[in-house]
Design a protein around this motif. Sequence first.
Motif, PDB file in Angstrom:
ATOM      1  N   GLU A 102      77.327  35.332   0.227  1.00 47.64           N
ATOM      2  CA  GLU A 102      78.005  36.451   0.551  1.00 47.64           C
ATOM      3  C   GLU A 102      79.513  36.212   1.135  1.00 47.64           C
ATOM      4  O   GLU A 102      80.523  36.813   0.771  1.00 47.64           O
ATOM      5  N   ASN A 103      79.679  35.007   1.515  1.00 48.78           N
ATOM      6  CA  ASN A 103      81.006  34.653   2.118  1.00 48.78           C
ATOM      7  C   ASN A 103      81.697  33.613   1.166  1.00 48.78           C
ATOM      8  O   ASN A 103      82.585  32.774   1.744  1.00 48.78           O
ATOM      9  N   PHE A 104      81.159  32.991   0.112  1.00 51.49           N
ATOM     10  CA  PHE A 104      81.590  32.109  -0.746  1.00 51.49           C
ATOM     11  C   PHE A 104      81.490  30.774   0.020  1.00 51.49           C
ATOM     12  O   PHE A 104      82.556  29.896  -0.629  1.00 51.49           O
ATOM     13  N   GLY A 105      80.725  30.664   0.839  1.00 56.41           N
ATOM     14  CA  GLY A 105      80.882  29.170   1.420  1.00 56.41           C
ATOM     15  C   GLY A 105      81.774  29.145   2.491  1.00 56.41           C
ATOM     16  O   GLY A 105      82.229  27.801   2.671  1.00 56.41           O
ATOM     17  N   ARG A 106      82.706  30.013   2.570  1.00 55.33           N
ATOM     18  CA  ARG A 106      84.036  29.765   3.260  1.00 55.33           C
ATOM     19  C   ARG A 106      83.982  30.426   4.810  1.00 55.33           C
ATOM     20  O   ARG A 106      85.048  30.235   5.504  1.00 55.33           O
ATOM     21  N   THR A 107      82.564  30.748   5.297  1.00 56.51           N
ATOM     22  CA  THR A 107      82.419  30.762   6.875  1.00 56.51           C
ATOM     23  C   THR A 107      81.924  29.473   7.655  1.00 56.51           C
ATOM     24  O   THR A 107      80.785  29.191   6.972  1.00 56.51           O
ATOM     25  N   PRO A 108      82.380  29.108   8.517  1.00 56.56           N
ATOM     26  CA  PRO A 108      81.868  27.964   9.304  1.00 56.56           C
ATOM     27  C   PRO A 108      80.330  28.324   9.544  1.00 56.56           C
ATOM     28  O   PRO A 108      80.381  29.466  10.206  1.00 56.56           O
ATOM     29  N   ALA A 114      69.315  15.798 -17.506  1.00 54.40           N
ATOM     30  CA  ALA A 114      68.605  16.809 -18.458  1.00 54.40           C
ATOM     31  C   ALA A 114      69.609  16.979 -19.670  1.00 54.40           C
ATOM     32  O   ALA A 114      69.225  17.096 -20.683  1.00 54.40           O
ATOM     33  N   HIS A 115      70.943  16.780 -19.368  1.00 54.91           N
ATOM     34  CA  HIS A 115      71.877  16.989 -20.545  1.00 54.91           C
ATOM     35  C   HIS A 115      72.830  15.609 -20.966  1.00 54.91           C
ATOM     36  O   HIS A 115      73.826  15.718 -21.365  1.00 54.91           O
ATOM     37  N   GLY A 116      72.178  14.732 -20.529  1.00 55.63           N
ATOM     38  CA  GLY A 116      72.635  13.330 -20.880  1.00 55.63           C
ATOM     39  C   GLY A 116      74.211  13.049 -20.298  1.00 55.63           C
ATOM     40  O   GLY A 116      75.044  12.176 -20.778  1.00 55.63           O
ATOM     41  N   ALA A 117      74.334  13.627 -19.051  1.00 58.42           N
ATOM     42  CA  ALA A 117      75.626  13.406 -18.302  1.00 58.42           C
ATOM     43  C   ALA A 117      75.414  12.618 -17.182  1.00 58.42           C
ATOM     44  O   ALA A 117      74.224  12.443 -16.590  1.00 58.42           O
ATOM     45  N   VAL A 118      76.534  11.954 -16.653  1.00 59.16           N
ATOM     46  CA  VAL A 118      76.538  11.296 -15.597  1.00 59.16           C
ATOM     47  C   VAL A 118      77.383  11.852 -14.567  1.00 59.16           C
ATOM     48  O   VAL A 118      78.539  12.274 -14.586  1.00 59.16           O
ATOM     49  N   MET A 119      76.894  11.920 -13.263  1.00 59.98           N
ATOM     50  CA  MET A 119      77.374  12.543 -12.200  1.00 59.98           C
ATOM     51  C   MET A 119      78.176  11.510 -11.327  1.00 59.98           C
ATOM     52  O   MET A 119      77.782  10.211 -11.385  1.00 59.98           O
ATOM     53  N   THR A 120      79.544  11.646 -11.316  1.00 62.68           N
ATOM     54  CA  THR A 120      80.498  10.557 -10.955  1.00 62.68           C
ATOM     55  C   THR A 120      81.031  10.719  -9.402  1.00 62.68           C
ATOM     56  O   THR A 120      81.331   9.747  -8.656  1.00 62.68           O
ATOM     57  N   HIS A 121      81.101  12.166  -8.908  1.00 64.55           N
ATOM     58  CA  HIS A 121      81.597  12.028  -7.572  1.00 64.55           C
ATOM     59  C   HIS A 121      80.930  13.579  -6.839  1.00 64.55           C
ATOM     60  O   HIS A 121      80.097  14.150  -7.293  1.00 64.55           O
ATOM     61  N   VAL A 122      81.370  13.682  -5.543  1.00 63.87           N
ATOM     62  CA  VAL A 122      81.049  14.743  -4.732  1.00 63.87           C
ATOM     63  C   VAL A 122      82.284  15.248  -4.047  1.00 63.87           C
ATOM     64  O   VAL A 122      82.784  14.420  -3.338  1.00 63.87           O
ATOM     65  N   LYS A 123      82.039  16.456  -3.872  1.00 61.25           N
ATOM     66  CA  LYS A 123      83.245  17.099  -3.046  1.00 61.25           C
ATOM     67  C   LYS A 123      82.692  18.223  -2.322  1.00 61.25           C
ATOM     68  O   LYS A 123      82.300  19.271  -2.936  1.00 61.25           O
ATOM     69  N   PRO A 124      82.612  18.211  -1.119  1.00 67.25           N
ATOM     70  CA  PRO A 124      82.206  19.402  -0.276  1.00 67.25           C
ATOM     71  C   PRO A 124      83.223  20.394  -0.481  1.00 67.25           C
ATOM     72  O   PRO A 124      84.176  20.572  -1.014  1.00 67.25           O
ATOM     73  N   HIS A 125      82.382  21.942  -0.286  1.00 69.10           N
ATOM     74  CA  HIS A 125      83.122  23.129  -0.486  1.00 69.10           C
ATOM     75  C   HIS A 125      83.378  23.806   0.630  1.00 69.10           C
ATOM     76  O   HIS A 125      82.784  23.891   1.488  1.00 69.10           O
ATOM     77  N   GLY A 126      84.709  24.509   0.855  1.00 73.57           N
ATOM     78  CA  GLY A 126      84.908  25.569   1.572  1.00 73.57           C
ATOM     79  C   GLY A 126      84.768  24.934   2.960  1.00 73.57           C
ATOM     80  O   GLY A 126      85.558  24.096   3.510  1.00 73.57           O
ATOM     81  N   LEU A 136      95.066  21.901   6.137  1.00 69.19           N
ATOM     82  CA  LEU A 136      95.401  23.149   5.266  1.00 69.19           C
ATOM     83  C   LEU A 136      95.682  24.299   6.016  1.00 69.19           C
ATOM     84  O   LEU A 136      94.865  24.592   7.215  1.00 69.19           O
ATOM     85  N   THR A 137      96.223  25.182   5.656  1.00 70.62           N
ATOM     86  CA  THR A 137      96.677  26.334   6.290  1.00 70.62           C
ATOM     87  C   THR A 137      95.519  27.120   6.296  1.00 70.62           C
ATOM     88  O   THR A 137      95.114  27.226   4.933  1.00 70.62           O
ATOM     89  N   PRO A 138      94.942  27.764   7.427  1.00 72.22           N
ATOM     90  CA  PRO A 138      93.690  28.692   7.335  1.00 72.22           C
ATOM     91  C   PRO A 138      93.958  29.777   6.240  1.00 72.22           C
ATOM     92  O   PRO A 138      94.915  30.231   6.324  1.00 72.22           O
ATOM     93  N   ARG A 139      92.916  29.962   5.403  1.00 74.14           N
ATOM     94  CA  ARG A 139      93.099  30.986   4.407  1.00 74.14           C
ATOM     95  C   ARG A 139      93.579  32.463   5.156  1.00 74.14           C
ATOM     96  O   ARG A 139      94.159  33.277   4.401  1.00 74.14           O
ATOM     97  N   GLN A 140      92.953  32.693   6.314  1.00 78.91           N
ATOM     98  CA  GLN A 140      93.279  34.078   6.701  1.00 78.91           C
ATOM     99  C   GLN A 140      94.700  34.248   7.219  1.00 78.91           C
ATOM    100  O   GLN A 140      95.141  35.395   7.607  1.00 78.91           O
ATOM    101  N   GLN A 141      95.571  32.975   7.328  1.00 79.42           N
ATOM    102  CA  GLN A 141      96.988  33.090   7.835  1.00 79.42           C
ATOM    103  C   GLN A 141      98.016  33.477   6.711  1.00 79.42           C
ATOM    104  O   GLN A 141      97.591  32.888   5.582  1.00 79.42           O
TER     105      GLN A 141
END
Length: 247
Positions: free
Chosen positions: A66-72, A97-109, A173-178
Amino acid sequence: MLNKIDLNCDMGEGLGTDAGIMPFISSANIACGYHAGDRETIARTIDLALQHQVSIGAHPGFADRENFGRTPQQLSDTALYDLVATQLQIMQSICQAHGAVMTHVKPHGALYNMAAQTPAMAQVIAKAVSDNYPQLCLYGLSNSWLIKAAVEAGLKTAGEVFADRTYQADGSLTPRQQPGALITSEAAAISQVLQMVTQQQVTTTSGKIIPVAAETICLHGDGEHALPFARAINTALRQHHISIQHI
């Protein structure tokens, strides 16, 4: 001065720009279905990345579409660990399943921003990655607690800087609401990217210049100007003899 840089973009979030942006980047952070996306979208985005030889990463976020993962959110250590580990498992299974390799992880929002500023959260996230997928590179805000925790956990890391966000004097980062949080001018985005990559520093909203460790540049795929920014930043970097390569 760097002669190469990783250019990453958050993808698989259902915004319709992925196919256009993919040729201009080197790494894709793919939403794992919690803040956005689903298994079909993940699979489609993985295939796109494979076509363009783009590195594939997981982009786990809070279960908050609902909040696109941008609410704490405040989670227990166990719940936070499971949140990250489960999303990594989802991405890994579809990659295999697609013959791909996952290389990294980056948390969101909000998960990303909270972990950058909260040592305890950063440690739990780093542990969830290192316990389950120790080969992954963890992307985190340059000079943040998340990078420190990942290093302590023995993970490879990538200090991340942002093409389309402004910075505060403390390096956050400057908060998005600012006002002024988002950079909407192509020229301003290019100028900030070149400053960060060539000088390893950034000018904050107060005018103060602070150091950054620019190892990967993020461009938000949901930004209004995402596609033209991707094209322009790619061109500007190459014009300055900086090659775009995944980590």
